[in-house]
Design a protein around this motif. Structure first.
Motif, PDB file in Angstrom:
ATOM      1  N   UNK A 145      -3.527   6.753   8.670  1.00 39.09           N
ATOM      2  CA  UNK A 145      -2.428   6.466   7.767  1.00 39.09           C
ATOM      3  C   UNK A 145      -2.790   6.969   6.379  1.00 39.09           C
ATOM      4  N   UNK A 146      -1.773   7.297   5.594  1.00 38.34           N
ATOM      5  CA  UNK A 146      -2.008   7.744   4.226  1.00 38.34           C
ATOM      6  C   UNK A 146      -2.536   6.603   3.368  1.00 38.34           C
ATOM      7  N   UNK A 147      -2.182   5.362   3.741  1.00 33.97           N
ATOM      8  CA  UNK A 147      -2.547   4.178   2.962  1.00 33.97           C
ATOM      9  C   UNK A 147      -3.065   3.104   3.918  1.00 33.97           C
ATOM     10  N   UNK A 181      -1.376  -2.374   2.217  1.00 36.76           N
ATOM     11  CA  UNK A 181      -0.631  -1.930   1.030  1.00 36.76           C
ATOM     12  C   UNK A 181       0.874  -1.917   1.285  1.00 36.76           C
ATOM     13  N   UNK A 182       1.277  -1.664   2.511  1.00 36.64           N
ATOM     14  CA  UNK A 182       2.702  -1.718   2.849  1.00 36.64           C
ATOM     15  C   UNK A 182       3.208  -3.158   2.727  1.00 36.64           C
ATOM     16  N   UNK A 186       5.841  -4.973  -0.362  1.00 33.42           N
ATOM     17  CA  UNK A 186       6.993  -5.826  -0.061  1.00 33.42           C
ATOM     18  C   UNK A 186       6.858  -7.192  -0.732  1.00 33.42           C
ATOM     19  N   UNK A 187       5.646  -7.717  -0.784  1.00 31.27           N
ATOM     20  CA  UNK A 187       5.424  -9.087  -1.255  1.00 31.27           C
ATOM     21  C   UNK A 187       5.285  -9.202  -2.768  1.00 31.27           C
ATOM     22  N   UNK A 188       4.784  -8.176  -3.430  1.00 33.28           N
ATOM     23  CA  UNK A 188       4.344  -8.343  -4.816  1.00 33.28           C
ATOM     24  C   UNK A 188       5.443  -8.699  -5.807  1.00 33.28           C
ATOM     25  N   UNK A 189       6.689  -8.389  -5.518  1.00 30.07           N
ATOM     26  CA  UNK A 189       7.763  -8.736  -6.466  1.00 30.07           C
ATOM     27  C   UNK A 189       7.922 -10.252  -6.602  1.00 30.07           C
ATOM     28  N   UNK A 228       3.763   4.600  10.455  1.00 27.71           N
ATOM     29  CA  UNK A 228       4.237   3.932   9.249  1.00 27.71           C
ATOM     30  C   UNK A 228       5.446   3.027   9.535  1.00 27.71           C
ATOM     31  N   UNK A 229       6.345   3.481  10.385  1.00 21.64           N
ATOM     32  CA  UNK A 229       7.541   2.689  10.674  1.00 21.64           C
ATOM     33  C   UNK A 229       7.177   1.359  11.336  1.00 21.64           C
TER      34      UNK A 229
END
Length: 124
Positions: free
Chosen positions: A3-5, A9-10, A14-17, A60-61
């Motif tokens: 994976x690129x990341x 991190x995915x 999503x959670x950080x907001x 990724x999906x």
């Protein structure tokens, strides 16, 4: 599959907001160079959750499809079992509990943070 990341991190994207990062270090009150610390490290939590659910992430999906379910099922650990620390105290915590603390050490980390705050402010 590469994976690129990192997968976590995915989830973090999503959670950080909704993170409730404080404006000062919980231990010493410093207001700059602040880090947000999860007592239940997201990488360990995600890897354990994937194993428990027998979920394999192949692209990724796949991670995009399950990240909301992961967050929902671990809401307390993702959002509540956290603390804002200055960078120095964050580094100190990780020097004691390791770069990726085991999930079983989450409560010990919480007690350590409380103990350090008590020493600093003389509070109980």
């Amino acid at each position: 599959m590469k994976f690129k990341r990192d997968l976590v991190k995915y989830v973090r994207d999503k959670a950080k907001s909704q993170y409730k990062k404080g404006s000062e270090c919980f231990i010493c009150g410093k207001t700059d160079e602040l880090d947000f610390h999860h007592f239940y490290g997201l990488t360990e939590l995600l890897e354990t959750w994937l194993r428990t659910k027998n979920i394999t992430i192949e692209n990724e999906q796949d991670i995009l499809d399950i990240r909301e379910q992961f967050i929902d099922e671990n809401r307390d650990k993702v959002y509540t079992k956290t603390v804002t620390l200055c960078h120095q105290h964050h580094l100190r915590l990780h020097s004691i509990y390791g770069k990726r603390p085991k999930l079983i050490h989450a409560e010990k980390q919480e007690r350590w943070v409380e103990k350090m705050r008590t020493k600093k402010y003389g509070m109980v």
